[in-house]
Design a protein around this motif. Structure first.
Motif: not given
Length: 390
Positions: A159-188
């Motif tokens: 059950l999630l809030d909508k991702v608003s246009e204002s929030l989207i505009n705050q996201f770092p752009k493609f060229k401002e990002r780098k690297d890969f990420i993986s994540f998750g609880n270690g008990k799973h």
């Protein structure tokens, strides 16, 4: 569970959260939300007095193991209470897939049906007035294979809030990002397998193609065998738990989630979409979450293809932007909490108005509630008596 609690609060429910679990430093403080927290005991008659005094209109059991322990007590003491099972995911499905994976066998529905835990989970579903399932795949599996009536099931994903246009505009752009990420609880278990698979079989190929890139791995309770894989020289950075997961996801260009077994829908992929970060995952990863063709990233099921898709998406800004757009549309169209909670409340009110008839049509459920088949009840009473004598 937190989303459900907040949803019921929005509909002016008075909530009591009862749990046998011991609190940890990561536990939410529900009293801050106006929710009463109560500690309860397994196989103990004190629960009977507690629920008799509470007289709840609606009871939600978080996963089938909790319904096994307390469902018969609630049904006996408060027969008019509406009983809801929150599956989170089908545990028997995840466990049967994990077992087949460990044995090197191909998973099948027949093997799932043959598992003891499947029978226990199905019994819990039939005993309940309504079962919440997060995955469309699992809803159809229960309906088409096991014969659970549609009236007993409700597809209720995150059950999630909508991702608003204002929030989207705050996201770092493609060229401002780098690297890969993986994540998750270690008990799973699916997460731990995913980390090893990624580090040992996929990452070397990505690193060879993109020598300046790094792989960041985050997660609470990461076991030593994962922590020991930390190797900055190879671009492997094992961070453990982070206070601000959203921030580190937004700094990353791509989320990698090579899941080889599991069930339900994957919170890590939802987190990726909410933060405007495309993902590479597997068929297991996307199961029950939406249209494969419009996935916000790429899908690959072997190490070579997975690495190739990761490298290609990392280098192609247009494809990356389209994947980001797909993810935001998926969240806003299929995980809208206002719509989903309204649907849940409508179903609850409808069942409450005709509870006797609703239960009468659930023939298997009424059979399982009958005392001659209530094995969990008599096992609980036996343990209770044994504990009393000790």
């Amino acid at each position: 569970m937190m989303q459900l609690l907040e949803g019921f609060l929005a509909f002016d429910y008075d909530i009591t959260f009862a749990s046998t679990a011991t609190k940890t430093e990561f536990s939410a403080t529900l009293s801050d939300l106006g929710i009463k927290e109560v500690g309860i005991l397994l196989n103990d008659a004190s629960f009977d007095g507690f629920v008799s005094q509470l007289k709840p209109e609606v009871v939600i059991f978080d996963r089938f193991m909790v319904e096994e322990q307390f469902g018969w007590r609630v049904a006996q003491i408060c027969p008019d209470s509406l009983l809801i099972l929150n599956t989170e995911d089908l545990h028997s499905l995840r466990e049967s897939r994990q077992l087949c994976f460990k044995k090197g066998e191909e998973w099948s529905i027949l093997k799932w049906l043959q598992q003891d835990k499947t029978k226990r989970e199905l019994a819990s579903i039939f005993r309940s007035d309504l079962t919440l399932v997060v995955s469309t795949y699992e809803r159809e599996l229960l309906k088409e294979v096991t014969g659970v009536r549609a009236e007993l099931l409700l597809h209720l994903p995150f059950l999630l809030d909508k991702v608003s246009e204002s929030l989207i505009n705050q996201f770092p752009k493609f060229k401002e990002r780098k690297d890969f990420i993986s994540f998750g609880n270690g008990k799973h278990a699916p997460n731990i397998d995913s980390f090893h698979y990624l580090i040992e079989e996929i990452w070397p190929t990505i690193k060879k193609k993109l020598p300046q890139s790094n792989l960041h791995i985050y997660g609470a309770y990461l076991p030593k065998m994962v922590q020991q894989l930390h190797n900055p020289a190879q671009g492997l950075l094992i961070h453990g738990w982070t206070h601000n997961l959203n921030q580190v996801i937004q700094k990353s260009r791509i989320v990698l989630a090579p899941l080889r077994f599991g069930a339900g829908i994957k919170g890590k992929l939802i987190d990726a979409m909410q933060n405007g970060t495309p993902s590479i995952t597997t068929n297991i990863g996307v199961e029950g979450m939406g249209d494969f063709k419009l996935w916000p990233g790429k899908i690959a099921n072997n190490p070579q293809n997975f690495a190739k898709e990761a490298v290609d998406l990392c280098n192609n800004e247009n494809d990356w932007l389209q994947a980001q757009k797909n993810g935001i549309e998926l969240i806003n169209e299929h995980y809208n909490k206002e719509f989903l909670m309204e649907r849940l409340m409508t179903r609850i009110e409808g069942i409450k108005e005709s509870l006797v008839d609703h239960r009468s049509y659930n023939v298997i459920g009424t059979m399982l509630q009958h005392q001659t088949m209530a094995a969990a009840k008599y096992m609980g009473k036996w343990i209770e008596e044994k504990n009393r004598k000790n």
